[in-house]
Enzyme design. Structure first.
Site, PDB file in Angstrom:
ATOM      1  N   HIS A   7      -0.700 -29.068   8.301  1.00  0.00           N
ATOM      2  CA  HIS A   7       0.487 -29.943   8.264  1.00  0.00           C
ATOM      3  C   HIS A   7       0.342 -31.534   8.847  1.00  0.00           C
ATOM      4  O   HIS A   7       0.968 -32.328   8.132  1.00  0.00           O
ATOM      5  CB  HIS A   7       1.590 -29.110   8.848  1.00  0.00           C
ATOM      6  CG  HIS A   7       1.731 -27.564   8.601  1.00  0.00           C
ATOM      7  ND1 HIS A   7       1.671 -27.119   7.449  1.00  0.00           N
ATOM      8  CD2 HIS A   7       2.068 -26.469   9.495  1.00  0.00           C
ATOM      9  CE1 HIS A   7       1.742 -25.874   7.540  1.00  0.00           C
ATOM     10  NE2 HIS A   7       1.882 -25.716   8.798  1.00  0.00           N
ATOM     11  N   LYS A  40       8.815 -29.586   1.831  1.00  0.00           N
ATOM     12  CA  LYS A  40       9.969 -29.933   2.616  1.00  0.00           C
ATOM     13  C   LYS A  40      10.757 -31.364   2.322  1.00  0.00           C
ATOM     14  O   LYS A  40       9.879 -32.335   1.823  1.00  0.00           O
ATOM     15  CB  LYS A  40       9.722 -30.405   4.324  1.00  0.00           C
ATOM     16  CG  LYS A  40       9.573 -28.993   4.987  1.00  0.00           C
ATOM     17  CD  LYS A  40       9.294 -29.378   6.433  1.00  0.00           C
ATOM     18  CE  LYS A  40       8.990 -28.064   7.151  1.00  0.00           C
ATOM     19  NZ  LYS A  40       9.660 -27.165   7.817  1.00  0.00           N
ATOM     20  N   ARG A  97       0.827  -1.080  -0.023  1.00  0.00           N
ATOM     21  CA  ARG A  97      -0.087   0.058  -0.129  1.00  0.00           C
ATOM     22  C   ARG A  97       0.740   1.208   0.037  1.00  0.00           C
ATOM     23  O   ARG A  97       0.566   2.403  -0.483  1.00  0.00           O
ATOM     24  CB  ARG A  97      -0.986   0.125   1.206  1.00  0.00           C
ATOM     25  CG  ARG A  97      -2.355   0.217   0.962  1.00  0.00           C
ATOM     26  CD  ARG A  97      -3.223   0.336   2.127  1.00  0.00           C
ATOM     27  NE  ARG A  97      -2.514  -0.433   3.346  1.00  0.00           N
ATOM     28  CZ  ARG A  97      -3.202  -0.777   4.204  1.00  0.00           C
ATOM     29  NH1 ARG A  97      -4.566  -0.934   4.182  1.00  0.00           N
ATOM     30  NH2 ARG A  97      -2.603  -1.447   5.335  1.00  0.00           N
ATOM     31  N   GLU A 112       7.838 -27.450  18.604  1.00  0.00           N
ATOM     32  CA  GLU A 112       8.575 -26.241  18.276  1.00  0.00           C
ATOM     33  C   GLU A 112       9.077 -25.737  19.670  1.00  0.00           C
ATOM     34  O   GLU A 112       8.622 -25.757  20.680  1.00  0.00           O
ATOM     35  CB  GLU A 112       7.662 -25.056  17.482  1.00  0.00           C
ATOM     36  CG  GLU A 112       7.140 -25.601  16.276  1.00  0.00           C
ATOM     37  CD  GLU A 112       6.260 -24.552  15.792  1.00  0.00           C
ATOM     38  OE1 GLU A 112       6.939 -23.677  14.996  1.00  0.00           O
ATOM     39  OE2 GLU A 112       5.245 -24.411  15.873  1.00  0.00           O
ATOM     40  N   LYS A 130       3.972 -25.514  21.085  1.00  0.00           N
ATOM     41  CA  LYS A 130       4.866 -24.290  21.040  1.00  0.00           C
ATOM     42  C   LYS A 130       5.704 -24.055  22.481  1.00  0.00           C
ATOM     43  O   LYS A 130       5.218 -24.715  23.243  1.00  0.00           O
ATOM     44  CB  LYS A 130       4.465 -22.855  20.784  1.00  0.00           C
ATOM     45  CG  LYS A 130       3.491 -22.837  19.553  1.00  0.00           C
ATOM     46  CD  LYS A 130       4.095 -21.484  18.629  1.00  0.00           C
ATOM     47  CE  LYS A 130       3.391 -21.689  17.491  1.00  0.00           C
ATOM     48  NZ  LYS A 130       4.165 -21.779  16.183  1.00  0.00           N
ATOM     49  N   ASP A 150       0.894 -25.923   1.608  1.00  0.00           N
ATOM     50  CA  ASP A 150       0.805 -26.308   2.834  1.00  0.00           C
ATOM     51  C   ASP A 150       2.599 -26.460   2.808  1.00  0.00           C
ATOM     52  O   ASP A 150       2.958 -27.376   2.051  1.00  0.00           O
ATOM     53  CB  ASP A 150       0.389 -27.628   2.983  1.00  0.00           C
ATOM     54  CG  ASP A 150       0.460 -28.320   4.424  1.00  0.00           C
ATOM     55  OD1 ASP A 150       1.764 -28.281   4.995  1.00  0.00           O
ATOM     56  OD2 ASP A 150      -0.221 -28.566   5.274  1.00  0.00           O
ATOM     57  N   HIS A 151       3.437 -25.846   3.310  1.00  0.00           N
ATOM     58  CA  HIS A 151       4.729 -25.688   3.122  1.00  0.00           C
ATOM     59  C   HIS A 151       5.546 -26.989   3.619  1.00  0.00           C
ATOM     60  O   HIS A 151       6.609 -27.328   3.068  1.00  0.00           O
ATOM     61  CB  HIS A 151       5.603 -24.453   3.655  1.00  0.00           C
ATOM     62  CG  HIS A 151       5.935 -24.420   5.173  1.00  0.00           C
ATOM     63  ND1 HIS A 151       4.816 -24.007   6.027  1.00  0.00           N
ATOM     64  CD2 HIS A 151       6.780 -24.778   5.940  1.00  0.00           C
ATOM     65  CE1 HIS A 151       5.309 -24.390   7.335  1.00  0.00           C
ATOM     66  NE2 HIS A 151       6.718 -24.676   7.272  1.00  0.00           N
ATOM     67  N   LYS A 198      -2.351 -20.901   3.981  1.00  0.00           N
ATOM     68  CA  LYS A 198      -3.038 -20.915   5.042  1.00  0.00           C
ATOM     69  C   LYS A 198      -3.075 -19.555   5.902  1.00  0.00           C
ATOM     70  O   LYS A 198      -2.126 -18.952   5.720  1.00  0.00           O
ATOM     71  CB  LYS A 198      -2.798 -22.132   6.090  1.00  0.00           C
ATOM     72  CG  LYS A 198      -1.196 -21.936   6.694  1.00  0.00           C
ATOM     73  CD  LYS A 198      -1.081 -23.087   7.591  1.00  0.00           C
ATOM     74  CE  LYS A 198      -1.281 -22.907   8.734  1.00  0.00           C
ATOM     75  NZ  LYS A 198      -0.351 -22.100   9.593  1.00  0.00           N
TER      76      LYS A 198
HETATM   77  C1  BG6 Z   1       3.384 -22.596  10.112  1.00  0.00           C
HETATM   78  C2  BG6 Z   1       2.750 -21.919  11.603  1.00  0.00           C
HETATM   79  O1  BG6 Z   1       2.498 -22.872   9.370  1.00  0.00           O
HETATM   80  O2  BG6 Z   1       4.278 -23.683  10.488  1.00  0.00           O
HETATM   81  C3  BG6 Z   1       3.563 -21.746  12.590  1.00  0.00           C
HETATM   82  O3  BG6 Z   1       1.554 -21.008  11.205  1.00  0.00           O
HETATM   83  C4  BG6 Z   1       4.720 -22.788  12.915  1.00  0.00           C
HETATM   84  O4  BG6 Z   1       2.912 -21.381  13.841  1.00  0.00           O
HETATM   85  C5  BG6 Z   1       5.163 -23.004  11.342  1.00  0.00           C
HETATM   86  O5  BG6 Z   1       5.661 -22.133  13.429  1.00  0.00           O
HETATM   87  C6  BG6 Z   1       6.202 -24.114  11.753  1.00  0.00           C
HETATM   88  O6  BG6 Z   1       6.708 -24.311  10.280  1.00  0.00           O
HETATM   89  P1  BG6 Z   1       8.563 -25.113  10.222  1.00  0.00           P
HETATM   90  O7  BG6 Z   1       8.747 -25.053   8.895  1.00  0.00           O
HETATM   91  O8  BG6 Z   1       9.348 -24.043  11.081  1.00  0.00           O
HETATM   92  O9  BG6 Z   1       8.200 -26.424  11.030  1.00  0.00           O
END
Ligand code: BG6
Length: 481
Positions: A234, A176, A44, A210, A333, A171-172, A142
């Site tokens: 995930h 991986k 913006r 995490e 977390k 969905d990353h 997401k």
């Molecule tokens: C994201 C979540 O999709 O994935 C986060 O929103 C999370 O909360 C993250 O920390 C974890 O991804 P990675 O690749 O660090 O395991």
């Protein structure tokens, strides 16, 4: 690969600066992004191309500090970038953007790195400006909704503008390396398939632990919680890749059809069952990796939130292959360690010939991160003359030792797949909605119960109830020892 246009809505945001642009830089260094490619950052504010490039330069230097493979290529990469001011709700900037992107023969990728509430309006603008032709792809992140109904509404809005084949839902985790390797491991080795079923597998564990806390995402996270943030996407995707039937090919829909069947086979966790099949937790102050950290409520600055920062649950895939095999999932977390793994525990030997000597169950441990690799725990004789004593030891494959080199980040593969038009590692609409259909009743039951999440100390492995969830069944969470 031919030159293409990538347009990032949210071009100055955290995702773009921390993940997307560093990933693109790596692909540029490897020669996959060629001269003539244009990358537009959109946001913006007003700023010049030069100011934007400067901002990206700083971000790359920060985020690629340990992985800056080719510093001399930074400048030419930055020259592919431009900045455009755009108002997502009004007309400002759209006409100019449409004129710049007029060449329909080029692949153009719109990356919506903005909140899902804006997906519909951006889609409508793209349509109004004739930017939805066959070579156009749109990428969304997401959260795709906060329940099934809202996910369906987002999908409907996108579906009014784009064909399903043009929509890439990220969905990353699917990008991986170690997650992609699940497909190779399962379907490239004849060894595993006959054992990959209830007759031989006692149970499956999936852990995504995490050490980070809220990471300045309080307003998103507190509305979401761990079940929506990690399990709906995930972890259920990981479960699908473990549980699915062999697809007939690597065609995107062959794989997605099989994953969808798994989601449909998940036994619903009905109202009365949530209290013994699920555990939710929230961290209190503690120490993570030797550093004191505040509790969730202190980080948030309120004492009223009941948002869960930890979930453990016991799922079941009700089909011929998996009937009776529990899938234990846990994620949280501020846990003791950053560690993601999938563990398949095989059944006990049917009869032990070793007297009092305990015979451990075999385990296949697929380590997703860090220390990526695969370990198969097998029972061996301890060498020595003193009788037959047993110990379990791992056959250990470390990706770093075996393959060397750097492990590409998930976004590197995913972004290039969008440009190539390969949706294999992206979620189809029906998968997203089926996952929500399984999650929604759990959320509803939690909502209607008066219970608060169980407290756990930051730096621990979650609330004791999560240990009880699995120990009740005579099993324990896997520890790598
Ligand atoms: C994201 C979540 O999709 O994935 C986060 O929103 C999370 O909360 C993250 O920390 C974890 O991804 P990675 O690749 O660090 O395991």
């Amino acid at each position: 690969m031919a030159p293409f246009d990538l347009i990032i809505f949210g071009g100055t945001g955290d995702l773009a600066l921390r993940k997307l642009l560093p990933a693109l830089f790596h692909r540029y260094v490897d020669g996959q992004i060629v001269a003539g490619t244009r990358i537009f950052g959109l946001a913006r504010d007003s700023q010049t191309d030069e100011a934007y490039r400067e901002r990206v330069r700083e971000a790359l230097q920060k985020h690629l500090a340990f992985d800056m493979r080719a510093p001399s290529m930074l400048e030419p990469f930055l020259q592919l970038l431009s900045y455009r001011r755009i108002d997502l709700q009004a007309e400002d900037g759209w006409g100019e953007l449409a004129a710049e992107l007029a060449d329909e023969s080029r692949v153009r990728v719109f990356y919506l790195a903005v909140g899902p509430d804006l997906f519909g309006s951006v889609g409508a603008k793209l349509q109004a400006h004739g930017l939805t032709g066959a070579n156009t792809r749109v990428v969304v992140e997401k959260p795709i909704g906060h329940d099934r109904a809202s996910a369906a509404a987002i999908n409907d809005a996108l579906g009014q503008v784009f064909a399903e084949s043009q929509i890439y839902r990220i969905d990353h985790y699917l990008g991986k390396e170690t997650v992609q390797n699940l497909t190779a491991l399962r379907f490239g080795n004849a060894l595993f398939e006959p054992l990959w079923r209830a007759e031989h597998i006692d149970h499956v564990q999936i852990t995504v632990a995490e050490t980070v806390g809220l990471e300045r995402r309080a307003s998103y996270y507190d509305k979401s919680g761990a079940l929506r943030d990690m399990v709906q996407n995930h972890m259920l995707q990981l479960l699908c890749l473990v549980a699915m039937e062999p697809p007939s090919s690597l065609a995107a829909d062959a794989i997605r059809d099989e994953k969808l069947k798994v989601l449909h086979s998940l036994k619903p966790i009905a109202d009365g069952a949530t209290s013994h099949l699920t555990v939710r937790g929230q961290y209190r102050a503690g120490a993570v990796e030797g550093r004191p950290v505040p509790g969730y409520l202190e980080e948030l600055g309120t004492n009223t939130s009941r948002t869960e920062t930890f979930v453990a649950l016991k799922a079941e895939v009700s089909n011929w292959r998996w009937a009776g095999v529990p899938f234990y999932l846990r994620t949280g977390k501020r846990l003791a360690d950053r560690m993601s793994e999938i563990v398949l525990t095989f059944r006990k030997v049917p009869h032990s010939i070793f007297g009092d000597e305990p015979v451990a169950q075999n385990q296949l441990v697929i380590r997703l991160q860090p220390d990526e690799g695969v370990k198969l725990w097998i029972v061996n004789k301890i060498p020595g003359p003193g009788g037959l004593r047993l110990r379990r030891v791992p056959m250990d494959l470390s990706f770093a030792e075996t393959f060397g080199g750097r492990q590409p980040e998930a976004y590197e593969r995913l972004l290039m797949d969008v440009v190539r038009g390969n949706p294999m590692l992206f979620m189809r609409r029906d998968e997203v909605e089926a996952a929500w259909s399984w999650i929604d009743p759990i959320l509803a039951a939690w909502q209607s119960s008066n219970e608060s999440p169980k407290a756990y100390t930051a730096g621990s492995w979650g609330p004791s109830a999560a240990v009880a969830l699995i120990e009740r069944d005579g099993r324990t969470w896997h520890e790598d020892a």
